[in-house]
Each structure stands twice: as structure tokens, then as C-alpha cells.
Design a protein around this motif. Structure first.
Motif, PDB file in Angstrom:
ATOM      1  N   GLY A  13       0.840  -1.007  -0.194  1.00 32.43           N
ATOM      2  CA  GLY A  13      -0.235   0.333   0.147  1.00 32.43           C
ATOM      3  C   GLY A  13       0.286   1.161   0.123  1.00 32.43           C
ATOM      4  O   GLY A  13       0.818   2.303  -1.246  1.00 32.43           O
ATOM      5  N   THR A  17       0.624   4.017  -3.091  1.00 33.72           N
ATOM      6  CA  THR A  17       0.517   5.397  -2.506  1.00 33.72           C
ATOM      7  C   THR A  17       1.468   6.076  -3.132  1.00 33.72           C
ATOM      8  O   THR A  17       1.087   7.345  -3.562  1.00 33.72           O
ATOM      9  CB  THR A  17       0.487   5.226  -1.061  1.00 33.72           C
ATOM     10  N   GLU A  23      -1.348   5.940 -14.024  1.00 33.89           N
ATOM     11  CA  GLU A  23      -2.256   6.795 -13.978  1.00 33.89           C
ATOM     12  C   GLU A  23      -2.842   5.845 -14.361  1.00 33.89           C
ATOM     13  O   GLU A  23      -2.804   4.698 -15.767  1.00 33.89           O
ATOM     14  CB  GLU A  23      -2.484   8.062 -15.114  1.00 33.89           C
ATOM     15  N   VAL A  27      -9.178   2.908 -12.265  1.00 29.66           N
ATOM     16  CA  VAL A  27      -8.851   2.742 -10.557  1.00 29.66           C
ATOM     17  C   VAL A  27      -8.042   4.063  -9.985  1.00 29.66           C
ATOM     18  O   VAL A  27      -6.956   4.373 -10.844  1.00 29.66           O
ATOM     19  CB  VAL A  27      -7.762   1.311 -10.308  1.00 29.66           C
ATOM     20  N   ASP A  28      -8.511   4.035  -8.649  1.00 33.84           N
ATOM     21  CA  ASP A  28      -7.413   5.109  -8.459  1.00 33.84           C
ATOM     22  C   ASP A  28      -6.208   4.603  -7.383  1.00 33.84           C
ATOM     23  O   ASP A  28      -6.850   4.152  -6.058  1.00 33.84           O
ATOM     24  CB  ASP A  28      -8.222   6.317  -7.443  1.00 33.84           C
ATOM     25  N   ASP A  30      -3.932   5.649  -5.489  1.00 37.80           N
ATOM     26  CA  ASP A  30      -3.399   6.406  -3.950  1.00 37.80           C
ATOM     27  C   ASP A  30      -4.788   5.272  -3.233  1.00 37.80           C
ATOM     28  O   ASP A  30      -4.639   5.274  -2.468  1.00 37.80           O
ATOM     29  CB  ASP A  30      -3.405   7.911  -4.717  1.00 37.80           C
ATOM     30  N   LEU A  31      -5.986   5.749  -3.739  1.00 40.60           N
ATOM     31  CA  LEU A  31      -6.700   4.858  -3.194  1.00 40.60           C
ATOM     32  C   LEU A  31      -6.998   3.394  -2.699  1.00 40.60           C
ATOM     33  O   LEU A  31      -7.239   3.382  -1.333  1.00 40.60           O
ATOM     34  CB  LEU A  31      -8.187   5.514  -3.435  1.00 40.60           C
ATOM     35  N   VAL A  32      -6.412   3.418  -3.740  1.00 45.18           N
ATOM     36  CA  VAL A  32      -6.147   1.155  -3.149  1.00 45.18           C
ATOM     37  C   VAL A  32      -5.110   1.356  -2.240  1.00 45.18           C
ATOM     38  O   VAL A  32      -4.890   0.695  -1.353  1.00 45.18           O
ATOM     39  CB  VAL A  32      -5.979   0.700  -4.536  1.00 45.18           C
ATOM     40  N   LEU A  34      -4.066   2.879   0.058  1.00 44.53           N
ATOM     41  CA  LEU A  34      -4.506   4.137   1.652  1.00 44.53           C
ATOM     42  C   LEU A  34      -5.023   2.419   1.966  1.00 44.53           C
ATOM     43  O   LEU A  34      -4.929   2.156   3.886  1.00 44.53           O
ATOM     44  CB  LEU A  34      -5.146   5.098   1.503  1.00 44.53           C
ATOM     45  N   ILE A  35      -6.032   2.040   1.333  1.00 43.18           N
ATOM     46  CA  ILE A  35      -6.831   0.795   1.654  1.00 43.18           C
ATOM     47  C   ILE A  35      -6.021  -0.031   1.872  1.00 43.18           C
ATOM     48  O   ILE A  35      -5.953  -0.994   2.833  1.00 43.18           O
ATOM     49  CB  ILE A  35      -7.802   0.251   0.518  1.00 43.18           C
TER      50      ILE A  35
END
Length: 73
Positions: A13, A17, A23, A27-28, A30-32, A34-35
Motif C-alpha cells: 500500500g 500510494t 495513472e 482505478v485510483d 492512491d486510494l487502493v 491507502l486501503i
């Protein structure tokens, strides 16, 4: 699931991040990332709390002595 898996989730992660600039349209990343880090931290906390409860501290047993009929060892 062992502790190593949770640590690998945290590392993956963090890489997604902070270390990548990929890009994707759907799917983002950065969000994946963080999760994955959040799940890794939560899993580590739960795993260590369960592991701490499983440990049983057994007090040392005092040595026993036996006496024969005359009171001597």
C-alpha cells in the motif's frame, strides 16, 4: 493469515500510494494503496491482540520434597 501478510499489505500500500505515479482510468491507485495500508494496520492490531490473549503465563511450580518414615530425605 499471518503477521507477515499484514506487513506485506502495508508495504504494498505504501508503494502504491507514495512511490508510483501510474495513472489508470478506472482505478485510483492512491486510494487502493491507502486501503491496503489501513487493512494491514488493522489486521496487525487484531492479530497481536488475539496473540496476546492466547499466551498463558504459568507460574513456576515449587519443588516438592518427600519424607520417609523417619522424617529424613
Amino acid at each position: 493469515m499471518r503477521l507477515g501478510l499484514f506487513i506485506m499489505m502495508i508495504a504494498a500500500g505504501a508503494v502504491l500510494t507514495f512511490a508510483t505515479d501510474w495513472e489508470l482510468e478506472a482505478v485510483d491507485l492512491d486510494l487502493v494503496g491507502l486501503i491496503l495500508m489501513a487493512v494491514g494496520f488493522l489486521g496487525t492490531a487484531v492479530y497481536t491482540s488475539v496473540l496476546r490473549r492466547r499466551r498463558i503465563v504459568v507460574p513456576p511450580v515449587a519443588p516438592t520434597t518427600t519424607h520417609d518414615r523417619h522424617g529424613l530425605l
